[in-house]
Design an enzyme around this catalytic site. Structure first.
Site, PDB file in Angstrom:
ATOM      1  N   SER A 108      -4.781  -2.294  -0.698  1.00 12.38           N
ATOM      2  CA  SER A 108      -4.357  -3.468  -0.432  1.00 12.38           C
ATOM      3  C   SER A 108      -5.303  -4.384   0.456  1.00 12.38           C
ATOM      4  O   SER A 108      -6.211  -4.457   0.648  1.00 12.38           O
ATOM      5  CB  SER A 108      -3.069  -3.015  -0.286  1.00 12.38           C
ATOM      6  OG  SER A 108      -1.951  -4.375   0.104  1.00 12.38           O
ATOM      7  N   ASP A 262       1.135  -7.747 -10.443  1.00 16.26           N
ATOM      8  CA  ASP A 262       0.229  -7.441  -9.143  1.00 16.26           C
ATOM      9  C   ASP A 262       0.296  -8.827  -9.009  1.00 16.26           C
ATOM     10  O   ASP A 262      -1.194  -9.246  -9.358  1.00 16.26           O
ATOM     11  CB  ASP A 262      -0.653  -6.516  -8.584  1.00 16.26           C
ATOM     12  CG  ASP A 262      -0.863  -6.269  -7.472  1.00 16.26           C
ATOM     13  OD1 ASP A 262      -0.737  -7.522  -6.502  1.00 16.26           O
ATOM     14  OD2 ASP A 262      -2.322  -5.241  -7.095  1.00 16.26           O
ATOM     15  N   HIS A 292       1.846  -3.511  -6.591  1.00  9.19           N
ATOM     16  CA  HIS A 292       1.542  -3.070  -6.233  1.00  9.19           C
ATOM     17  C   HIS A 292       1.890  -2.011  -5.382  1.00  9.19           C
ATOM     18  O   HIS A 292       2.776  -1.962  -5.521  1.00  9.19           O
ATOM     19  CB  HIS A 292       1.132  -4.140  -4.959  1.00  9.19           C
ATOM     20  CG  HIS A 292       0.588  -4.500  -4.338  1.00  9.19           C
ATOM     21  ND1 HIS A 292      -0.598  -4.433  -4.160  1.00  9.19           N
ATOM     22  CD2 HIS A 292       0.997  -4.515  -3.166  1.00  9.19           C
ATOM     23  CE1 HIS A 292      -1.247  -5.247  -2.824  1.00  9.19           C
ATOM     24  NE2 HIS A 292      -0.891  -4.499  -1.941  1.00  9.19           N
TER      25      HIS A 292
END
Length: 322
Positions: A108, A262, A292
């Site tokens: 991320s 995501d 995610h």
């Protein structure tokens, strides 16, 4: 199975995981940057993940505790990650690590930082070349929050569309006062957007990813005042997808993991295309049933997802191939 110790690399706190099993040769070293939107996350939140990577791939893992926003705005996190990486690369022999097998990795926001560090080091002749970069559902641009994946997954946990833009603004400015403009796309002038269109555009996303309710977005212009507050979104150290071809061309072998559900899926797909267009070898793994943050839930005590385990297995297998 591991020796674990907390150290400082210059002013940056790090946690080092070293396998106890003896090794006949020098190990590979993985520098890990945790996710959390540049705002949350710590050495603790990614402890299990780093332990697993170190144990299963028999690598030395260095987890970096970089400074967080909004107290520490861009480029603080990036600078900490770069400092820690360079320090490690200059001192690999202290950790039994092969200087030719150092890999940057992050999930991320950490994937964003890994990509930025990798680009910065690509042209450095005074350091060994990075062996690879591993980008786990990275966020790589802030020009367009209306790409197909942003529209399709706007309300999918753990990362909502609005939150993704909010975190980017927190990292950039320490506040989110231009959130509405960023979401609707009126934060970057049209001429600049068109300039980057060759890299950030739904046209570069394979058609099969657009079938789930995607509507092309109208290009909006922006006021000078708004652009003044967010113009650093055009810096590759903040948005690595915008780096020049000359830089991308020099990047090391790459592993990119994306998840279908995501908002950041398309950032990964766009970067994959850029890397491939520039002759960089890419291993891409797509979790059709992933969302995610799933890699961190691979062995959660209360909620565990088999696809998170599959994702981790693929990361470990990639590492073992280096």
């Amino acid at each position: 199975k591991l020796f674990i110790k907390d150290l400082w690399f210059e002013k940056v706190p790090v946690r080092i995981y070293q396998p106890k099993v003896p090794s006949a040769s020098q190990r590979r070293g993985v520098i890990f940057f945790h996710g959390g939107g540049w705002v949350f996350g710590s050495l603790e939140t990614h402890e299990k993940l780093c332990r697993s990577i170190a144990t299963e791939s028999e690598s030395v893992v260095v987890s970096v505790g970089y400074r967080l926003a909004p107290e520490h705005k861009y480029p603080a996190a990036y600078e900490d990650c770069l400092t820690a990486t360079i320090h490690f690369m200059k001192n690999t022999e202290n950790y039994g690590v092969d200087p030719a097998r150092v890999i940057v990795c992050g999930d991320s926001a950490g994937g964003n930082l890994a990509a930025a560090v990798s680009q910065t080091l690509a042209g450095r002749s005074d350091l060994p070349r990075l062996r690879a970069q591993i980008l786990i559902y990275p966020g790589l641009q802030a020009l367009d929050f209306n790409l197909p994946s942003y529209q399709q997954n706007r309300g999918v946990p753990l990362l909502f569309r609005e939150r993704a833009a909010f975190y980017m603004l927190q990292y950039l400015n320490g506040d989110a006062s231009n959130l509405e403009e960023v979401l609707e796309g009126s934060h970057i002038p049209i001429d600049i957007k068109l300039n980057y269109r060759k890299w950030v555009s739904p046209d570069n996303i394979p058609e099969k990813f657009k079938v789930r309710g995607y509507k092309p977005h109208v290009l909006l212009d922006c006021t000078t005042e708004v652009y003044e507050t967010v113009k650093r979104f055009c810096e590759p150290n903040l948005c690595p997808l915008l780096a020049e071809d000359a830089v991308v061309h020099q990047l090391p072998e790459s592993f990119i993991l994306t998840c279908e559900y995501d908002v950041l899926r398309d950032d990964g797909l766009l970067y994959k295309k850029r890397l491939e267009d520039n002759g960089v070898r890419v291993t891409w793994y797509h979790l059709e049933d992933g969302f995610h943050g799933i890699i961190n839930s691979f062995n959660s005590d209360w909620l565990s997802f088999s696809s998170g385990r599959r994702g981790l297995d693929n990361i470990v297998n990639f590492l073992k191939s280096l």
